[in-house]
Enzyme design. Structure first.
Site, PDB file in Angstrom:
ATOM      1  N   GLY A 237       0.784  -1.225   0.000  1.00  0.00           N
ATOM      2  CA  GLY A 237       0.000   0.000   0.000  1.00  0.00           C
ATOM      3  C   GLY A 237       0.814   1.272   0.000  1.00  0.00           C
ATOM      4  N   PRO A 273       5.464  -4.507  -0.765  1.00  0.00           N
ATOM      5  CA  PRO A 273       5.342  -3.360  -1.669  1.00  0.00           C
ATOM      6  C   PRO A 273       5.159  -3.815  -3.113  1.00  0.00           C
ATOM      7  CG  PRO A 273       7.633  -3.730  -1.098  1.00  0.00           C
ATOM      8  CD  PRO A 273       6.816  -4.665  -0.234  1.00  0.00           C
ATOM      9  N   GLY A 274       4.274  -3.141  -3.816  1.00  0.00           N
ATOM     10  CA  GLY A 274       4.068  -3.403  -5.243  1.00  0.00           C
ATOM     11  C   GLY A 274       4.201  -2.105  -6.017  1.00  0.00           C
ATOM     12  N   ARG A 311      -6.550   3.344 -15.501  1.00  0.00           N
ATOM     13  CA  ARG A 311      -6.628   3.911 -14.154  1.00  0.00           C
ATOM     14  C   ARG A 311      -7.346   5.265 -14.101  1.00  0.00           C
ATOM     15  NH1 ARG A 311      -2.947   5.347 -11.264  1.00  0.00           N
ATOM     16  NH2 ARG A 311      -3.790   4.594  -9.276  1.00  0.00           N
ATOM     17  N   CYS A 341     -14.918   5.255 -27.828  1.00  0.00           N
ATOM     18  CA  CYS A 341     -16.200   5.948 -27.946  1.00  0.00           C
ATOM     19  C   CYS A 341     -16.896   6.014 -26.585  1.00  0.00           C
ATOM     20  CB  CYS A 341     -17.075   5.236 -28.978  1.00  0.00           C
ATOM     21  SG  CYS A 341     -18.562   6.147 -29.403  1.00  0.00           S
ATOM     22  N   TYR A 370      -0.145  -1.351 -12.131  1.00  0.00           N
ATOM     23  CA  TYR A 370      -1.525  -1.548 -12.606  1.00  0.00           C
ATOM     24  C   TYR A 370      -1.768  -0.832 -13.930  1.00  0.00           C
ATOM     25  CZ  TYR A 370      -1.575  -2.867  -7.747  1.00  0.00           C
ATOM     26  OH  TYR A 370      -1.239  -3.449  -6.547  1.00  0.00           O
TER      27      TYR A 370
END
Length: 412
Positions: A237, A273-274, A311, A341, A370
């Protein structure tokens, strides 16, 4: 403590001429990855937690080049799905070092994990539902497990990632002691786990620490019930500043806060951690194809879309954008959008950017976390190529899809 690499990499820090050349050599939209930055980010974070077990959360980016980079940097890998386990092993991870965090796992995922654990007893399976433990036992699994708990407190950059207060994730706090006692009789209960939210920055640290205090208290309840815990995993996080005026995390301060929140628990601290590891290690290059002046705004059309980076549409996320073809031009407010569209296919609205012209290359920053993981084929758009900068050379680590790739699974 001093760390060798800067705490955050801004778009201005990339070599703009090189980026323009890459766009010409490999076409756009294009993901550009710097594995050296991945390794530096992991090592900086791990240095702030010298006595902890720091794993990389694969869900942020499962590309082979990223997984190989974190393994080379000394990381173990935490996986949230069967496919991530497979990809980590394919990248060279020892299955006995993997941690699998099961969230409402499909049968095929549990089948795979149970079979993997039978051959590799070092594998740890984390679950946050009684039902999942029952399903594991039915498969003959009796190995290492961790109990995912729900502290009832969530933190992070968006309500959709504040998992610590979401009933989907973890055993409710009031049930933890009872469930731990049951699980400890059927499996080798080695840890307690929680992930309370994502995108945590400096201003969020106090709330994050309070959530971790609650998780540590739940772990103490488990120990009081007779469990001999090997670790307390407080998840990941930890964020990076997507906005240019946001300060980066002081990871040394984070280390002090987390250790203080955990307190005197007799178990090794573990973290996952990512985003922190990969976000600023990758960007997207996209070419301007349309300039439209309207009474409301100047619309800048590009060939990237929400299929390339979802995102902004999914989380209303801010990503920095820079005209790398002509950064010296005067800035003016423009709205940048793609070819889909839907009005959701917009990367920014009325944001000052060096005046774009047709054919210019724009860079969209902080795309490593991500980004490609959520890329899709909306409007039958082939997913982009990804190149990695290795020893000064650009290497294709994921080729651009073709229309044949988009349709190859279909049958008439």
């Amino acid at each position: 403590m001093s760390h060798a690499s800067p705490a955050v990499r801004r778009l201005a820090d990339w070599d703009h001429d090189r980026l323009v050349d890459l766009a010409g050599d490999f076409e756009t939209p294009l993901y550009v990855l710097d594995p050296d930055r991945v390794r530096a980010n992991y090592r900086r974070f791990a240095a702030a937690f010298p006595d902890a077990h720091v794993m990389y959360a694969a869900k942020a980016h499962t590309g082979r080049a990223v997984l190989e980079a974190v393994l080379e940097a000394g990381a173990d890998i935490e996986c949230a799905a069967m496919g991530e386990l497979q990809r980590a092993i394919d990248a060279g991870a020892d299955p006995d070092t993997l941690q699998y965090t099961a969230v409402n796992p499909p049968d095929r995922d549990l089948d795979y994990a149970a079979e993997l654990g039978a051959d590799h007893p070092g594998l740890t399976i984390t679950a946050g539902a009684r039902d999942t433990f029952d399903r594991l036992e039915a498969r003959g699994y009796d190995g290492r497990v961790a109990l995912r708990v729900n502290p009832g407190i969530g933190t992070g950059h968006h309500e959709k990632v504040a998992t610590g207060a979401d009933a989907k994730f973890g055993i409710p706090a009031g049930d933890v002691a009872e469930v731990a006692a049951d699980v400890g009789e059927r499996f080798d209960l080695v840890g307690v786990h929680a992930h309370v939210g994502s995108g945590v920055l400096q201003d969020d640290l106090a709330d994050h620490a309070r959530a971790i205090e609650r998780v540590a208290d739940l772990a103490r309840e488990v120990v009081a019930g007779g469990a001999d815990l090997e670790f307390l995993d407080v998840g990941g996080g930890f964020g990076v500043p997507y906005r240019e005026d946001e300060p980066p995390l002081d990871v040394d301060e984070v280390g002090d806060l987390v250790r203080g929140a955990v307190g005197d628990l007799d178990a090794q601290l573990a973290l996952e951690p990512g985003r922190y590891v990969v976000a600023d290690a990758e960007l997207i290059l996209t070419e301007v194809n349309t300039i439209k002046e309207t009474p409301a705004t100047t619309v800048v059309g590009v060939d990237a879309s929400l299929a390339t980076l979802i995102r902004p549409a999914m989380f209303d996320a801010y990503h920095p954008i820079r005209n790398v073809s002509a950064p010296e031009r005067a800035s003016e407010p423009v709205s940048v959008g793609g070819p889909c569209c839907t009005s959701a296919d917009v990367f920014c609205t009325d944001r000052p950017i060096a005046r774009p012209a047709r054919g210019d290359v724009l860079a969209i920053g902080n795309a490593g976390a991500y980004g490609y993981e959520l890329a899709n084929q909306f409007h039958s758009q082939p997913r982009p190529a990804e190149v990695a900068l290795v020893d000064g050379e650009a290497r294709v680590v994921r080729r651009r899809e073709t229309m044949a790739d988009v349709t190859r699974l279909e049958r008439g």
